[in-house]
Design an enzyme around this catalytic site. Structure first.
Site, short mmCIF file in Angstrom:
data_model
loop_
_atom_site.label_atom_id
_atom_site.label_comp_id
_atom_site.label_asym_id
_atom_site.label_seq_id
_atom_site.Cartn_x
_atom_site.Cartn_y
_atom_site.Cartn_z
N TYR A 114 -6.72 16.03 -6.75
CA TYR A 114 -6.04 15.18 -7.75
C TYR A 114 -5.14 15.99 -8.68
O TYR A 114 -3.95 15.68 -8.81
CB TYR A 114 -7.08 14.37 -8.55
CG TYR A 114 -6.47 13.50 -9.64
CD1 TYR A 114 -5.86 12.29 -9.33
CD2 TYR A 114 -6.49 13.90 -10.97
CE1 TYR A 114 -5.30 11.49 -10.31
CE2 TYR A 114 -5.92 13.10 -11.97
CZ TYR A 114 -5.34 11.89 -11.63
OH TYR A 114 -4.77 11.10 -12.60
N ASP A 143 0.88 -1.17 0.00
CA ASP A 143 0.00 0.00 0.00
C ASP A 143 0.92 1.22 0.00
O ASP A 143 1.55 1.54 1.01
CB ASP A 143 -0.88 -0.04 1.26
CG ASP A 143 -1.79 1.18 1.36
OD1 ASP A 143 -1.60 2.15 0.58
OD2 ASP A 143 -2.69 1.16 2.20
N LYS A 201 -0.88 15.88 -9.13
CA LYS A 201 -0.22 15.59 -10.41
C LYS A 201 0.69 16.74 -10.86
O LYS A 201 1.73 16.50 -11.49
CB LYS A 201 -1.26 15.24 -11.47
CG LYS A 201 -1.99 13.92 -11.17
CD LYS A 201 -1.02 12.73 -11.11
CE LYS A 201 -1.71 11.40 -10.94
NZ LYS A 201 -0.79 10.26 -11.01
N1 LIG Z 1 -7.07 6.68 -16.35
C1 LIG Z 1 -6.77 7.93 -16.70
O1 LIG Z 1 -7.54 8.62 -17.40
C2 LIG Z 1 -5.46 8.52 -16.25
C3 LIG Z 1 -5.06 9.72 -16.84
C4 LIG Z 1 -3.87 10.29 -16.44
C5 LIG Z 1 -3.09 9.69 -15.47
N2 LIG Z 1 -3.51 8.52 -14.89
C6 LIG Z 1 -2.65 7.95 -13.85
O2 LIG Z 1 -2.28 6.64 -14.20
C7 LIG Z 1 -2.01 5.88 -13.02
C8 LIG Z 1 -2.74 4.54 -13.10
O3 LIG Z 1 -4.14 4.80 -13.12
P1 LIG Z 1 -5.20 3.85 -13.87
O4 LIG Z 1 -6.01 4.73 -14.73
O5 LIG Z 1 -4.54 2.67 -14.42
O6 LIG Z 1 -6.13 3.49 -12.60
P2 LIG Z 1 -6.74 2.10 -12.07
O7 LIG Z 1 -7.22 1.27 -13.20
O8 LIG Z 1 -7.71 2.51 -11.03
O9 LIG Z 1 -5.47 1.42 -11.40
C9 LIG Z 1 -4.86 2.02 -10.29
C10 LIG Z 1 -3.78 1.12 -9.75
O10 LIG Z 1 -3.16 1.80 -8.63
C11 LIG Z 1 -3.18 0.93 -7.52
N3 LIG Z 1 -3.30 1.65 -6.27
C12 LIG Z 1 -4.20 2.58 -5.92
N4 LIG Z 1 -4.00 2.96 -4.66
C13 LIG Z 1 -2.93 2.26 -4.21
C14 LIG Z 1 -2.25 2.20 -2.97
N5 LIG Z 1 -2.60 2.94 -1.91
N6 LIG Z 1 -1.20 1.36 -2.88
C15 LIG Z 1 -0.82 0.60 -3.93
N7 LIG Z 1 -1.42 0.60 -5.11
C16 LIG Z 1 -2.48 1.43 -5.24
C17 LIG Z 1 -4.37 -0.01 -7.74
O11 LIG Z 1 -4.11 -1.25 -7.08
P3 LIG Z 1 -4.82 -1.78 -5.75
O12 LIG Z 1 -6.17 -1.14 -5.68
O13 LIG Z 1 -4.87 -3.26 -5.96
O14 LIG Z 1 -3.92 -1.38 -4.66
C18 LIG Z 1 -4.32 -0.19 -9.24
O15 LIG Z 1 -3.42 -1.22 -9.57
C19 LIG Z 1 -2.45 6.77 -11.85
O16 LIG Z 1 -1.32 7.39 -11.29
C20 LIG Z 1 -3.34 7.79 -12.51
O17 LIG Z 1 -3.40 9.01 -11.81
C21 LIG Z 1 -4.67 7.92 -15.27
#
Ligand SMILES: NC(=O)c1ccc[n+]([C@@H]2O[C@H](COP(=O)([O-])OP(=O)(O)OC[C@H]3O[C@@H](n4cnc5c(N)ncnc54)[C@H](OP(=O)(O)O)[C@@H]3O)[C@@H](O)[C@H]2O)c1
Length: 257
Positions: free
Chosen positions: A162, A63, A166
């Site tokens: 958020y 975590d 970032k």
């Molecule tokens: N999706 C978008 O539109 C977007 C756009 C720009 C940037 N991003 C960035 O891309 C990254 C990945 O996001 P995603 O879109 O792939 O989201 P996602 O599908 O919700 O996946 C998020 C991942 O982060 C992990 N996570 C969350 N809280 C955590 C914690 N406290 N400890 C360890 N792991 C944690 C989750 O795993 P567990 O829940 O199993 O711990 C999951 O594997 C993030 O940094 C996000 O801000 C996303």
């Protein structure tokens, strides 16, 4: 990519979305990947799905919002793999909520967990990852996943701190780069990738409600796939050791932000 064959990577947030896609790509190139997240069942399933790839997946619970959990996970990483060369700091949360509402406890909890996961966790993991990189005299790279929201906070929905976290990821990435320069460490690079909208599980149903998801999946509003960001990570890795792409913004064609 041959230069990374047989090396070790850590990917945080490997149980879903972008992190899951990054793991899938890295193992194809013979990179062993320590996959970190809280949901071990997902990590173990990923390990099983990728068991025939040239690189192996090593699932470890972590975590990133909790310092003790990071410390325990890195003790385990050191025990299992010793050193690492690649760190993808990807774990992140984005919870749709206001900042000025009346439910103080709930809102304060969301603000704290967003900062602790997206910023403090990323910095702590980078510090630990760097130490494991320095244990070998090899080249290393830290890739921090930021967001388009770290360039422009004017989003369509309320996501409180958020965008702030970032913007901070971009700032701290440059601070890390400056510190590596001062240390005359020319073997470790640090960079940041800012994805535009990616259709993942982020925010649960609060951001991509089932109705919104249906619209997005229909292609009406342009969105990236997780695999597009995984390809961007590969692109960063393909550059020569003495080239540092410090920051990359990746948008789907036609994105409005
Ligand atoms: N999706 C978008 O539109 C977007 C756009 C720009 C940037 N991003 C960035 O891309 C990254 C990945 O996001 P995603 O879109 O792939 O989201 P996602 O599908 O919700 O996946 C998020 C991942 O982060 C992990 N996570 C969350 N809280 C955590 C914690 N406290 N400890 C360890 N792991 C944690 C989750 O795993 P567990 O829940 O199993 O711990 C999951 O594997 C993030 O940094 C996000 O801000 C996303």
């Amino acid at each position: 990519m041959e230069k990374w064959n047989g090396k070790t990577a850590i990917v945080t947030g490997a149980s879903a979305g972008i992190g899951d896609a990054i793991v899938r790509d890295l193992v194809k190139y013979g990179i062993n990947v320590v996959a970190l997240a809280r949901r071990m069942d997902r990590l173990e399933s990923l390990q099983d799905q990728l068991k025939d790839e040239p690189g192996k997946v090593i699932p470890i619970k972590c975590d990133v919002s909790d310092k003790t959990s990071i410390d325990i996970a890195f003790e385990e990483i050191e025990k299992q793999v010793g050193t690492v060369q690649i760190l993808v700091n990807n774990a992140g949360i984005c919870l749709m909520n206001e900042m000025f509402g009346d439910d103080d406890d709930k809102i304060d909890g969301i603000i704290s967990s967003t900062i602790n996961t997206n910023f403090l966790g990323l910095v702590r993991v980078a510090r630990k990852g760097y130490k494991l990189m320095k244990k070998s005299d090899d080249y290393g790279i830290i890739i921090n996943i930021g967001s388009i929201a770290g360039h422009n906070a004017s989003l369509d929905f309320l996501v409180n701190v958020y965008p702030g976290t970032k913007f901070a990821v971009r700032a701290v990435t440059e601070s890390m780069r400056q510190e590596l320069n001062k240390l005359k460490d020319t073997k470790v690079r640090v960079c940041e990738i800012s994805p535009g909208g990616v259709l993942t599980e982020i925010g649960g149903d609060t951001i991509f409600t089932p109705e919104k998801r249906a619209i997005l999946e229909s292609g009406e509003y342009p969105m990236l796939k997780s695999s597009n960001i995984a390809q961007t990570v590969l692109f960063m890795l393909m550059t020569p050791y003495d080239v540092n792409i410090t920051e990359m913004i990746v948008k789907p064609v036609g994105e409005k932000i």
